[in-house]
Design an enzyme around this catalytic site. Structure first.
Site, mmCIF file in Angstrom:
data_model
loop_
_atom_site.group_PDB
_atom_site.id
_atom_site.type_symbol
_atom_site.label_atom_id
_atom_site.label_comp_id
_atom_site.label_asym_id
_atom_site.label_seq_id
_atom_site.Cartn_x
_atom_site.Cartn_y
_atom_site.Cartn_z
ATOM 1 N N GLU A 9 0.978 -1.214 -0.052
ATOM 2 C CA GLU A 9 0.086 0.011 0.197
ATOM 3 C C GLU A 9 0.938 1.311 0.005
ATOM 4 O O GLU A 9 0.588 2.252 -0.813
ATOM 5 C CB GLU A 9 -0.818 0.036 1.242
ATOM 6 C CG GLU A 9 -1.895 1.117 1.276
ATOM 7 C CD GLU A 9 -1.425 2.491 1.950
ATOM 8 O OE1 GLU A 9 -2.403 3.309 1.910
ATOM 9 O OE2 GLU A 9 -0.649 2.392 2.748
ATOM 10 N N ASP A 58 -7.896 1.602 8.341
ATOM 11 C CA ASP A 58 -6.892 2.273 8.086
ATOM 12 C C ASP A 58 -6.546 3.074 9.303
ATOM 13 O O ASP A 58 -7.348 3.964 9.662
ATOM 14 C CB ASP A 58 -6.492 2.663 6.655
ATOM 15 C CG ASP A 58 -4.971 2.785 6.501
ATOM 16 O OD1 ASP A 58 -3.970 2.421 7.211
ATOM 17 O OD2 ASP A 58 -4.631 3.119 5.156
HETATM 18 ZN ZN ZN Z 1 0.850 4.512 5.548
#
Ligand code: ZN
Ligand code: NAG
Length: 394
Positions: A188, A235
């Site tokens: 990511e 997240d």
């Molecule tokens: Zn990050």
């Protein structure tokens, strides 16, 4: 799936295609399993092995991936594991191909056909950022990964029980082609600085492949992308005081379900990060209730007062969103202070917040999978107050 020719039959079948969702009882909410010692940042079986550098293509990354595989293989053998592998050069790889490995853990109803199962898809990334050197990324996203492992473990037995009961009643085929899937994504983070090509390596490769991985003709869901009923991306969770707005109007209904669970857990005195958590109140001289904070700040607002800024934050959902997948993005706005600096380590996690998030996600998954009545009744943990507390949720 059969072709339904009679309009009446078609109507009868519709409710199972719409989002069936049912709330858990107070008792079940209160007794949802807790991660407990497994979330210890030094020795915990679930979290500690993730709290290390795990840059894509490095041994640390492979070790964390192995930890996930071992976890499912040893504790949750009913979950089907698949790797999705890709390679790419990066701005720092000097032309070398770096491997990116996504792990996909899926639990579908027994006997279900590929292409006939819609899945609640819970997602976090497990790679860590190359810089600053030694960066751990506890909220980014070691803790979210741990939350997903715990969620899988918490609902696993109830899923088995539910599907056994349905099979026994003969209600399996028609009704519940509903599965659950966990995506632990690699790559990511950007290696140099965030661009459309230097970021989201694993997510981009997976979404591209799934778009054209066609299920058998006439399947209810054409591809694995189609099979994603809702893509729930966690997240930057695990810092105290984070607020999560509702990013997407089309999934605000799901956001509200999470908000309702939060409200109920807080009112039941089950939210450890709350200043009104019974054990904390008991220790205070002044026992007056304090203002109750809120994670999901848009849950009770009228919809025309919400500024849905979905897509403004670039994250692993983008390649899926671009292909029409419905997204629920659980990321704080603004980002926590520790974001992308060396303070984002195990010591800076707020473990009460981590536990609360884990229970929220677990309860949401349980409600989505309609698991009320299939959890083992369990006495409340010793020393935990389980009565109601009185305060107003603003
Ligand atoms: Zn990050
Ligand atoms: C994908 O990567 C994993 C982990 O490195 C490896 O075990 C697996 O064999 C790879 N699969 C394929 C098809 O290359």
């Amino acid at each position: 799936m059969m072709l339904l020719t009679s309009p009446l039959l078609w109507l009868a079948a519709v409710p199972s295609l719409v989002h069936a969702y049912s709330a858990l009882s107070d008792d079940t909410l209160k007794n949802l399993p807790r991660g407990g010692d497994d979330f210890d940042i030094h020795k915990g079986k679930i979290l500690a092995p993730i709290l290390r550098t795990r840059v894509s293509g490095t041994p640390g990354n492979a070790a964390v991936l192995k930890h996930f595989v071992d976890f499912f293989t040893n504790s949750l053998p009913e979950w089907k594991l698949e790797f999705h592998n890709s390679t790419s050069t990066t701005p720092t790889s000097n032309g070398k191909q770096i491997p990116f490995v996504n792990l996909i853990a899926t639990r579908d109803p027994p006997g279900s056909q590929v292409g006939e199962v819609g899945r609640l898809t819970l997602v976090a990334h497990y790679d860590s950022k190359l810089t600053p050197k030694g960066f751990i990324g506890a909220i980014d996203s070691a803790a979210p990964c741990a939350m997903l492992l715990q969620t899988a473990r918490s609902i696993d037995k109830a899923l088995t029980k539910k599907w056994e009961a349905m099979a026994a009643e003969g209600t399996m085929d028609l009704d519940d082609q509903k599965g659950v899937q966990i995506l632990l994504l690699d790559g990511e983070e950007a290696f140099k600085s965030w661009t459309h090509t230097d970021s989201l390596y694993g997510a981009r490769a997976l979404a591209e492949e799934w778009e054209f991985a066609f299920h058998p003709t006439a399947s209810t869901y054409r591809t694995p992308l189609d099979s994603i009923s809702l893509f729930v991306l966690l997240d930057l969770l695990g810092s105290k005081g984070s607020k999560i707005p509702s990013y997407f109007k089309t999934t605000h209904w799901a956001y509200k379900h999470l908000g309702a669970i939060e409200t109920r857990l807080r009112k039941l005195g089950e939210f450890k990060s709350s200043p009104n958590y019974p054990v904390k109140v008991a220790k205070r001289k002044n026992k007056k209730p304090r203002g109750e904070p809120r994670f999901l700040t848009d849950a009770d607002k009228p919809e025309d007062k919400i500024y849905f800024m979905g897509g403004a934050i670039e994250d692993d959902h983008l390649p899926f969103m671009a292909r029409g997948v419905e997204i629920l993005h659980m990321i704080p706005s603004s980002f926590p202070d520790v974001w992308h600096n060396l303070n984002d380590d195990g010591e800076h996690l707020d473990m009460d917040t981590v536990e609360d998030w884990t229970r929220l996600v677990t309860a949401f998954a349980a409600e989505w999978m309609e698991l009320e009545g299939f959890f083992e009744a369990k006495k409340a943990e010793r020393g935990e107050y389980v009565g109601k507390t009185e305060f107003e949720i603003p």
